[in-house]
Design a protein around this motif. Sequence first.
Motif, PDB file in Angstrom:
ATOM      1  N   ASN A   1       0.834  -1.203   0.000  1.00  0.00           N
ATOM      2  CA  ASN A   1       0.000   0.000   0.000  1.00  0.00           C
ATOM      3  C   ASN A   1       0.867   1.252   0.000  1.00  0.00           C
ATOM      4  O   ASN A   1       1.976   1.230   0.535  1.00  0.00           O
ATOM      5  CB  ASN A   1      -0.878   0.039   1.259  1.00  0.00           C
ATOM      6  CG  ASN A   1      -1.843  -1.121   1.300  1.00  0.00           C
ATOM      7  OD1 ASN A   1      -2.463  -1.441   0.291  1.00  0.00           O
ATOM      8  ND2 ASN A   1      -1.940  -1.779   2.443  1.00  0.00           N
ATOM      9  N   ILE A   2       0.343   2.307  -0.588  1.00  0.00           N
ATOM     10  CA  ILE A   2       1.028   3.601  -0.544  1.00  0.00           C
ATOM     11  C   ILE A   2       0.133   4.524   0.271  1.00  0.00           C
ATOM     12  O   ILE A   2      -1.032   4.735  -0.098  1.00  0.00           O
ATOM     13  CB  ILE A   2       1.223   4.194  -1.966  1.00  0.00           C
ATOM     14  CG1 ILE A   2       1.818   3.176  -2.948  1.00  0.00           C
ATOM     15  CG2 ILE A   2       1.980   5.514  -1.930  1.00  0.00           C
ATOM     16  CD1 ILE A   2       3.252   2.889  -2.863  1.00  0.00           C
ATOM     17  N   ASP A   3       0.678   5.048   1.379  1.00  0.00           N
ATOM     18  CA  ASP A   3      -0.131   5.899   2.243  1.00  0.00           C
ATOM     19  C   ASP A   3      -0.153   7.343   1.757  1.00  0.00           C
ATOM     20  O   ASP A   3       0.849   7.845   1.236  1.00  0.00           O
ATOM     21  CB  ASP A   3       0.410   5.860   3.681  1.00  0.00           C
ATOM     22  CG  ASP A   3       0.249   4.473   4.274  1.00  0.00           C
ATOM     23  OD1 ASP A   3      -0.703   3.772   3.875  1.00  0.00           O
ATOM     24  OD2 ASP A   3       1.090   4.092   5.103  1.00  0.00           O
ATOM     25  N   SER A   4      -1.303   7.992   1.972  1.00  0.00           N
ATOM     26  CA  SER A   4      -1.482   9.373   1.533  1.00  0.00           C
ATOM     27  C   SER A   4      -0.579  10.326   2.322  1.00  0.00           C
ATOM     28  O   SER A   4      -0.401  10.176   3.532  1.00  0.00           O
ATOM     29  CB  SER A   4      -2.951   9.744   1.734  1.00  0.00           C
ATOM     30  OG  SER A   4      -3.156  11.065   1.387  1.00  0.00           O
ATOM     31  N   LYS A   5      -0.006  11.303   1.602  1.00  0.00           N
ATOM     32  CA  LYS A   5       0.835  12.369   2.175  1.00  0.00           C
ATOM     33  C   LYS A   5       2.074  11.854   2.890  1.00  0.00           C
ATOM     34  O   LYS A   5       2.623  12.518   3.762  1.00  0.00           O
ATOM     35  CB  LYS A   5       0.009  13.264   3.093  1.00  0.00           C
ATOM     36  CG  LYS A   5      -1.099  13.975   2.323  1.00  0.00           C
ATOM     37  CD  LYS A   5      -1.892  14.903   3.177  1.00  0.00           C
ATOM     38  CE  LYS A   5      -2.999  15.526   2.319  1.00  0.00           C
ATOM     39  NZ  LYS A   5      -3.856  16.397   3.041  1.00  0.00           N
ATOM     40  N   LYS A   6       2.476  10.632   2.573  1.00  0.00           N
ATOM     41  CA  LYS A   6       3.693  10.056   3.172  1.00  0.00           C
ATOM     42  C   LYS A   6       4.692   9.775   2.056  1.00  0.00           C
ATOM     43  O   LYS A   6       4.339   9.762   0.877  1.00  0.00           O
ATOM     44  CB  LYS A   6       3.367   8.727   3.880  1.00  0.00           C
ATOM     45  CG  LYS A   6       2.349   8.836   4.974  1.00  0.00           C
ATOM     46  CD  LYS A   6       2.993   9.238   6.261  1.00  0.00           C
ATOM     47  CE  LYS A   6       1.974   9.201   7.402  1.00  0.00           C
ATOM     48  NZ  LYS A   6       2.029  10.347   8.258  1.00  0.00           N
ATOM     49  N   MET A   7       5.947   9.503   2.471  1.00  0.00           N
ATOM     50  CA  MET A   7       6.937   9.120   1.472  1.00  0.00           C
ATOM     51  C   MET A   7       7.234   7.632   1.598  1.00  0.00           C
ATOM     52  O   MET A   7       7.681   7.173   2.655  1.00  0.00           O
ATOM     53  CB  MET A   7       8.231   9.914   1.643  1.00  0.00           C
ATOM     54  CG  MET A   7       9.208   9.659   0.504  1.00  0.00           C
ATOM     55  SD  MET A   7      10.861  10.295   0.779  1.00  0.00           S
ATOM     56  CE  MET A   7      10.602  12.041   0.800  1.00  0.00           C
TER      57      MET A   7
END
Lengths: 239, 316
Positions: free
Chosen positions: A25-31
Amino acid sequence: MRLIRIEGLNAGYGKFQVLFDISTNIDSKKMTVIVGPNGSGKSTILKSIFGLTNIYSGGIFLNGEQITRMSPHQIARRGIAYVPQVGNIFSNLTVRENLMMSGYTLKREEVRAKIPEVLEYYPVLKECYNRRPSTMSGGERQMLAMSMALMRKPHVMLFDEPSASLSPKISAQVLDEIKKLRDDMGITVVLVEQNAIDSLKCGDRAVLLVSGRVAFDGPAQELLGSPELGSMYLGIKAA
Amino acid sequence: MVLDIISAFKDAIVFSSLLTLLTIGMTLTYLTTKVPNFAHGSIATVGIYFALITTKLLGLNIYLGLLPSFFAGGVVAILQYIVILRPLSKRNASITTMMVATIAFDFLLLSGLNILADYLSKSFLIISRYFLLKGFDFFLMGERGVLLISPILVIAITIALYLLLTRTKFGVAMRATIENPPLAGTVGINADLVYIVSWFVAGGLAGLAGCLLPLWFIGNPDTGTFILISIFAAAVTGGLYNIYGAIIGGYTVGFAEIFLIRYLASLSDPFGAWIIPYRPVIPLLAMVITLMLAPRGITGIDVKRLRSMFRRNRNA
């Protein structure tokens, strides 16, 4: 909050499979930093998100919407920007035309308003505004590539080894600029990097790929502190 | 036989101008899909038959056939791209495979044109093979209209292309897609639409040139196939990677072809009129010389490097 979901992804080029059953998963507003040895499929993940590979099975979802097998221009219109490792600018177009083209999906007034904004963010480009990138340094070209991605007001930016072939000093500058995108603009960043230590230090989440399979998926600091994985795959010396 | 320079010059102007229009199209399709289109000459022949239908069947002015010829050529080219080349490209077909596919399409088109020629002669009793439409041209100060119209068309189309490629958003997008199609896709440009428009313009220009061809040269279903050698030679001579190279190549090869063959035919033994059928050797020679001396064509010559080389040689 989860922004991009990758489920059981099998992808490659033609008949040559590179990624095997990738789920993350790619989390929102994170790198999210994707690291791994050469040929592990790091860049292929980014290309798959952007519809530039052959996807055999599995799915990619943006905010719950299936974007698997969509064409790149359709994905770009959904607010994802991709900065490839090489060929990330149009060498035959001027800086102005490059910026204009990167705002292709925007209205003319929006492009006019956005260009000064981007130039303010990367002032180095003001001096070469009407020049072709062939006369610019490697660092300036990278800034142009990043500014082009910013033109589209993206909420996700995918970077493929942005510091490759740059000097250590310029690499650090580029990494700083990428951090600012997350911190100042709240952009979700997915970063593929060879320079694992520096990128993991500023990343929130890490995915370690080995031979096209996920070997680690969790907080970046955890991977940085893992003596086995770090020394085996990333050249991090055990304490 | 004496070389009539004025007549040769007029021939060269018309032939070179039409060749340039054809070469611009060929270069455009090569730049976008990287495939040399062997059917480009036959697409021009579609224009030739539109001219025949406009004049002999409909009884209209031949210049009224220009617009329909442009559209017909454009539509045929789009069909070739959508039905044949795009599916092959999606299957990662090699350039050779796609090139062979264009040859196959050329045969198909040639067959269609032969059928059309027979249909026109049988059903409407008009001469549809080896025909000239010189009688349908207008005269201006004693000169045929096509002598004026063909270079004007080249100038107008060059200006229009320049404005399209540098002043419009879609034109800049075309240049961007030609240079880096994957990157163009990532910035939101619909590369496929760019290809379709490029093929339409290329085919349209071929149709346009074809419509004017029978005003000066003999029209037949295989006329385009014969001109194909000259088109390839002009594209290679000017530089296949530069759209403006097509103009330089078109006029260079066109003038060389007309003047050289006329000159050789005017000489006495061992040369003479027998040499005329060997005219296609001239564009082939132009192509060979260019590939040996400047593989990227005239526009691909690095003038700065050449100048410094001369300077070094002079100092040595």
